[in-house]
Design a protein around this motif. Structure first.
Motif, PDB file in Angstrom:
ATOM      1  N   LEU A 129       0.842  -1.200   0.000  1.00  0.00           N
ATOM      2  CA  LEU A 129       0.000   0.000   0.000  1.00  0.00           C
ATOM      3  C   LEU A 129       0.876   1.248   0.000  1.00  0.00           C
ATOM      4  CD1 LEU A 129      -2.742  -0.944   2.651  1.00  0.00           C
ATOM      5  CD2 LEU A 129      -2.784  -1.326   0.187  1.00  0.00           C
ATOM      6  N   ILE A 130       0.407   2.274  -0.679  1.00  0.00           N
ATOM      7  CA  ILE A 130       1.078   3.577  -0.656  1.00  0.00           C
ATOM      8  C   ILE A 130      -0.001   4.636  -0.421  1.00  0.00           C
ATOM      9  CG2 ILE A 130       0.937   3.817  -3.185  1.00  0.00           C
ATOM     10  CD1 ILE A 130       3.572   5.414  -3.075  1.00  0.00           C
ATOM     11  N   GLU A 131       0.277   5.620   0.418  1.00  0.00           N
ATOM     12  CA  GLU A 131      -0.712   6.651   0.714  1.00  0.00           C
ATOM     13  C   GLU A 131      -0.839   7.615  -0.461  1.00  0.00           C
ATOM     14  OE1 GLU A 131       0.845   8.082   4.503  1.00  0.00           O
ATOM     15  OE2 GLU A 131      -0.849   7.129   5.504  1.00  0.00           O
ATOM     16  N   GLU A 132      -2.059   8.032  -0.739  1.00  0.00           N
ATOM     17  CA  GLU A 132      -2.340   8.855  -1.916  1.00  0.00           C
ATOM     18  C   GLU A 132      -1.515  10.147  -1.998  1.00  0.00           C
ATOM     19  OE1 GLU A 132      -6.490   9.531  -2.652  1.00  0.00           O
ATOM     20  OE2 GLU A 132      -6.891   7.401  -2.943  1.00  0.00           O
ATOM     21  N   PRO A 133      -1.351  10.903  -0.890  1.00  0.00           N
ATOM     22  CA  PRO A 133      -0.546  12.125  -1.010  1.00  0.00           C
ATOM     23  C   PRO A 133       0.898  11.854  -1.442  1.00  0.00           C
ATOM     24  CG  PRO A 133      -1.815  12.137   1.029  1.00  0.00           C
ATOM     25  CD  PRO A 133      -1.940  10.768   0.455  1.00  0.00           C
ATOM     26  N   ILE A 134       1.481  10.750  -0.960  1.00  0.00           N
ATOM     27  CA  ILE A 134       2.848  10.380  -1.358  1.00  0.00           C
ATOM     28  C   ILE A 134       2.874  10.048  -2.846  1.00  0.00           C
ATOM     29  CG2 ILE A 134       4.693   8.684  -1.065  1.00  0.00           C
ATOM     30  CD1 ILE A 134       4.616  10.417   1.331  1.00  0.00           C
ATOM     31  N   ALA A 135       1.917   9.218  -3.286  1.00  0.00           N
ATOM     32  CA  ALA A 135       1.845   8.848  -4.703  1.00  0.00           C
ATOM     33  C   ALA A 135       1.615  10.078  -5.578  1.00  0.00           C
ATOM     34  CB  ALA A 135       0.724   7.822  -4.921  1.00  0.00           C
ATOM     35  N   ALA A 136       0.749  10.993  -5.118  1.00  0.00           N
ATOM     36  CA  ALA A 136       0.452  12.216  -5.881  1.00  0.00           C
ATOM     37  C   ALA A 136       1.698  13.089  -6.007  1.00  0.00           C
ATOM     38  CB  ALA A 136      -0.671  12.993  -5.203  1.00  0.00           C
ATOM     39  N   ALA A 137       2.464  13.201  -4.923  1.00  0.00           N
ATOM     40  CA  ALA A 137       3.687  14.012  -4.937  1.00  0.00           C
ATOM     41  C   ALA A 137       4.721  13.428  -5.899  1.00  0.00           C
ATOM     42  CB  ALA A 137       4.266  14.110  -3.532  1.00  0.00           C
ATOM     43  N   ILE A 138       4.867  12.091  -5.872  1.00  0.00           N
ATOM     44  CA  ILE A 138       5.803  11.433  -6.786  1.00  0.00           C
ATOM     45  C   ILE A 138       5.349  11.631  -8.225  1.00  0.00           C
ATOM     46  CG2 ILE A 138       6.762   9.194  -7.506  1.00  0.00           C
ATOM     47  CD1 ILE A 138       6.450   8.294  -4.547  1.00  0.00           C
ATOM     48  N   GLY A 139       4.050  11.451  -8.472  1.00  0.00           N
ATOM     49  CA  GLY A 139       3.503  11.618  -9.821  1.00  0.00           C
ATOM     50  C   GLY A 139       3.620  13.041 -10.328  1.00  0.00           C
ATOM     51  N   ALA A 140       3.588  14.014  -9.400  1.00  0.00           N
ATOM     52  CA  ALA A 140       3.711  15.432  -9.778  1.00  0.00           C
ATOM     53  C   ALA A 140       5.166  15.833 -10.036  1.00  0.00           C
ATOM     54  CB  ALA A 140       3.125  16.313  -8.685  1.00  0.00           C
ATOM     55  N   GLY A 141       6.086  14.902  -9.793  1.00  0.00           N
ATOM     56  CA  GLY A 141       7.511  15.178 -10.049  1.00  0.00           C
ATOM     57  C   GLY A 141       8.217  15.912  -8.938  1.00  0.00           C
ATOM     58  N   LEU A 142       7.624  15.939  -7.737  1.00  0.00           N
ATOM     59  CA  LEU A 142       8.267  16.608  -6.605  1.00  0.00           C
ATOM     60  C   LEU A 142       9.333  15.706  -5.993  1.00  0.00           C
ATOM     61  CD1 LEU A 142       5.128  18.072  -4.787  1.00  0.00           C
ATOM     62  CD2 LEU A 142       6.596  19.221  -6.440  1.00  0.00           C
ATOM     63  N   ASP A 143      10.436  16.287  -5.583  1.00  0.00           N
ATOM     64  CA  ASP A 143      11.479  15.522  -4.895  1.00  0.00           C
ATOM     65  C   ASP A 143      11.151  15.523  -3.406  1.00  0.00           C
ATOM     66  OD1 ASP A 143      13.689  14.268  -3.923  1.00  0.00           O
ATOM     67  OD2 ASP A 143      15.165  15.666  -4.764  1.00  0.00           O
ATOM     68  N   ILE A 144      10.502  14.465  -2.956  1.00  0.00           N
ATOM     69  CA  ILE A 144      10.033  14.421  -1.564  1.00  0.00           C
ATOM     70  C   ILE A 144      11.091  13.874  -0.617  1.00  0.00           C
ATOM     71  CG2 ILE A 144       7.611  14.239  -2.226  1.00  0.00           C
ATOM     72  CD1 ILE A 144       7.798  11.217  -1.616  1.00  0.00           C
ATOM     73  N   THR A 145      12.271  13.511  -1.146  1.00  0.00           N
ATOM     74  CA  THR A 145      13.327  12.957  -0.286  1.00  0.00           C
ATOM     75  C   THR A 145      14.125  14.050   0.420  1.00  0.00           C
ATOM     76  OG1 THR A 145      14.929  12.919  -2.117  1.00  0.00           O
ATOM     77  CG2 THR A 145      13.564  10.940  -1.785  1.00  0.00           C
ATOM     78  N   GLN A 146      14.000  15.291  -0.038  1.00  0.00           N
ATOM     79  CA  GLN A 146      14.770  16.398   0.530  1.00  0.00           C
ATOM     80  C   GLN A 146      14.090  16.950   1.789  1.00  0.00           C
ATOM     81  OE1 GLN A 146      17.813  17.327  -0.729  1.00  0.00           O
ATOM     82  NE2 GLN A 146      17.454  15.523  -2.026  1.00  0.00           N
ATOM     83  N   VAL A 164       1.359  17.594   4.182  1.00  0.00           N
ATOM     84  CA  VAL A 164       2.665  18.246   4.085  1.00  0.00           C
ATOM     85  C   VAL A 164       3.705  17.137   4.157  1.00  0.00           C
ATOM     86  CG1 VAL A 164       4.284  19.839   5.162  1.00  0.00           C
ATOM     87  CG2 VAL A 164       1.839  20.388   5.129  1.00  0.00           C
ATOM     88  N   ILE A 165       4.560  17.066   3.113  1.00  0.00           N
ATOM     89  CA  ILE A 165       5.532  15.973   2.995  1.00  0.00           C
ATOM     90  C   ILE A 165       6.948  16.523   3.065  1.00  0.00           C
ATOM     91  CG2 ILE A 165       6.335  14.098   1.488  1.00  0.00           C
ATOM     92  CD1 ILE A 165       3.494  14.162   0.223  1.00  0.00           C
ATOM     93  N   SER A 166       7.803  15.816   3.809  1.00  0.00           N
ATOM     94  CA  SER A 166       9.224  16.169   3.894  1.00  0.00           C
ATOM     95  C   SER A 166      10.022  14.911   4.205  1.00  0.00           C
ATOM     96  CB  SER A 166       9.453  17.218   4.987  1.00  0.00           C
ATOM     97  OG  SER A 166      10.832  17.552   5.077  1.00  0.00           O
ATOM     98  N   LEU A 167      11.194  14.786   3.611  1.00  0.00           N
ATOM     99  CA  LEU A 167      12.079  13.630   3.834  1.00  0.00           C
ATOM    100  C   LEU A 167      11.361  12.297   3.588  1.00  0.00           C
ATOM    101  CD1 LEU A 167      14.017  14.902   6.982  1.00  0.00           C
ATOM    102  CD2 LEU A 167      14.971  14.525   4.698  1.00  0.00           C
ATOM    103  N   GLY A 168      10.538  12.273   2.550  1.00  0.00           N
ATOM    104  CA  GLY A 168       9.888  11.035   2.132  1.00  0.00           C
ATOM    105  C   GLY A 168       8.711  10.595   2.973  1.00  0.00           C
ATOM    106  N   LEU A 271       8.710  24.357   7.696  1.00  0.00           N
ATOM    107  CA  LEU A 271       8.052  23.767   6.525  1.00  0.00           C
ATOM    108  C   LEU A 271       7.002  24.719   5.952  1.00  0.00           C
ATOM    109  CD1 LEU A 271       7.566  20.056   7.701  1.00  0.00           C
ATOM    110  CD2 LEU A 271       9.350  20.988   6.224  1.00  0.00           C
ATOM    111  N   ALA A 272       6.327  25.468   6.838  1.00  0.00           N
ATOM    112  CA  ALA A 272       5.340  26.454   6.386  1.00  0.00           C
ATOM    113  C   ALA A 272       6.012  27.526   5.531  1.00  0.00           C
ATOM    114  CB  ALA A 272       4.641  27.089   7.585  1.00  0.00           C
ATOM    115  N   ALA A 273       7.256  27.878   5.903  1.00  0.00           N
ATOM    116  CA  ALA A 273       8.013  28.873   5.132  1.00  0.00           C
ATOM    117  C   ALA A 273       8.324  28.337   3.733  1.00  0.00           C
ATOM    118  CB  ALA A 273       9.306  29.224   5.862  1.00  0.00           C
ATOM    119  N   ASP A 274       8.669  27.037   3.655  1.00  0.00           N
ATOM    120  CA  ASP A 274       8.929  26.415   2.344  1.00  0.00           C
ATOM    121  C   ASP A 274       7.682  26.438   1.474  1.00  0.00           C
ATOM    122  OD1 ASP A 274      11.526  25.814   3.073  1.00  0.00           O
ATOM    123  OD2 ASP A 274      11.050  23.783   3.755  1.00  0.00           O
TER     124      ASP A 274
END
Length: 339
Positions: A129-146, A164-168, A271-274
């Motif tokens: 299983l993968i959570e939808e926000p994580i999958a959506a972020a990956i599909g949108a081309g965001l680098d969520i590992t940073q 809100v996603i940070s560090l994967g 994170l809010a600033a980002d």
């Protein structure tokens, strides 16, 4: 190297199912609807063919949407629907496929288990299983590992997932059961209350797509709507404008904007600033409602961007996560060996 196994990513949505096969991309996109003969229990149609039957079936045939509010409401029908889509997209394989299915971020352990069991019964050798926000972020081309804050608003048919996603991983999230389906229901209620007209789900969906609006349009759009007059009981046609739809959809779109606001309030300041700097990203079919991005941007004071292909974004992210499926297998084998 030739492989006899198809690794599959599935966006199991309330409104539609998208199937991604590793190495091929998205190979199937069909509505999450099944038509069944009540007398024999046999499948009459699945997907688009079944959707055409909604509200138009005779007594012995029923068209069912087995997923409601982002989760399985009819386990047996979901399993049969999944098996049909897996066989249609991947064909017959020597080995059973490994499957990754995306689920809303707010699902319970019981609901997760239902998805895993349905997928395994439908033909998977192993389901992740993968959570939808994580999958959506990956599909949108965001680098969520940073170590940067990324805010995703994923609006499907049954749920809106805000995270809100940070560090994967997900730092702050909220999942509400207000999305495309609730928009349709709000339009049906409005037409009944304001115009004494009864319309079906498919008509409400067409109104949402053609003249639906969350924010005042610069130019009014109109549509001829056909339904049944509740006073006379006869078929009738009315000309409805986008300003009527703004009134009809006020409650659900306001609830979504409030949910986004509440997630921002709980976001750590760094994170809010980002997010303030980069803005938010909207995905999912519900994000296509006219003016919804403008409404959220106005309410939060933050830029909102809709991805290029919002409907397929989650499926693409689920498909890209298939690249890591071997790592998941290895880590599971290692963990089991240690035990």
């Amino acid at each position: 190297m030739f492989s006899l196994r198809a690794d599959i990513g599935i966006d199991l949505g309330t409104a539609s199912v998208l199937v991604y096969i590793k190495g091929k991309g998205i190979v199937l996109q069909e509505p999450s609807v099944v038509a069944i003969d009540k007398n024999t229990g046999k499948l009459k149609a699945v997907g688009e063919e079944a959707r055409q039957m909604l509200g138009k079936t005779p007594g012995n045939i029923v068209a069912i949407r087995p997923l409601r509010d982002g989760v399985i409401s009819d386990y047996e029908i979901t399993e049969r629907m999944l098996r049909h889509f897996i066989n249609k997209s991947a064909g017959r394989r020597f080995f059973k496929p490994r499957i990754i299915v995306c689920v809303p971020s707010g699902v319970t352990e019981v609901e997760k288990r239902a998805v895993i069991d349905a997928s395994n019964q439908a033909g998977a050798i192993k389901t992740y299983l993968i959570e939808e926000p994580i999958a959506a972020a990956i599909g949108a081309g965001l680098d969520i590992t940073q170590p940067d804050g990324n805010m995703i608003i994923d609006m499907g048919g049954g749920t809106t997932d805000i995270a809100v996603i940070s560090l994967g991983g997900i730092v702050v999230s909220r999942s509400i059961k207000i999305a495309g389906d609730k928009f349709d229901e709000a339009i049906i209620r409005y037409m009944r209350k304001k115009h004494s007209m009864l319309i079906g789900e498919r008509t409400a969906e067409r109104m949402k797509i053609n003249i639906g609006t969350a924010y005042k349009r610069t130019k009014e759009a109109f549509m001829d709507v056909r339904g049944r007059n509740l006073v006379t009981g006869l078929p009738t046609t009315l000309k409805i404008g986008s300003s009527n739809m703004e009134e009809a959809l006020y409650e659900p779109v306001t609830a979504i904007a409030d949910a986004v606001h509440s997630v921002l309030e709980r976001t750590p300041p760094e994170l809010a600033a980002d997010i303030s700097n980069k803005g938010m990203v909207m995905t999912g079919g519900g994000s296509l409602l006219y003016g919804l991005d403008k409404l959220i941007s106005e309410r939060t004071g933050t830029k909102v961007t809709i991805v290029e292909e919002p409907i397929s974004c989650v499926a693409k992210g689920t498909g890209k996560s298939l690249e890591w499926i071997d790592m998941l297998e290895t880590s599971l084998i290692t963990d089991n060996a240690r035990r």
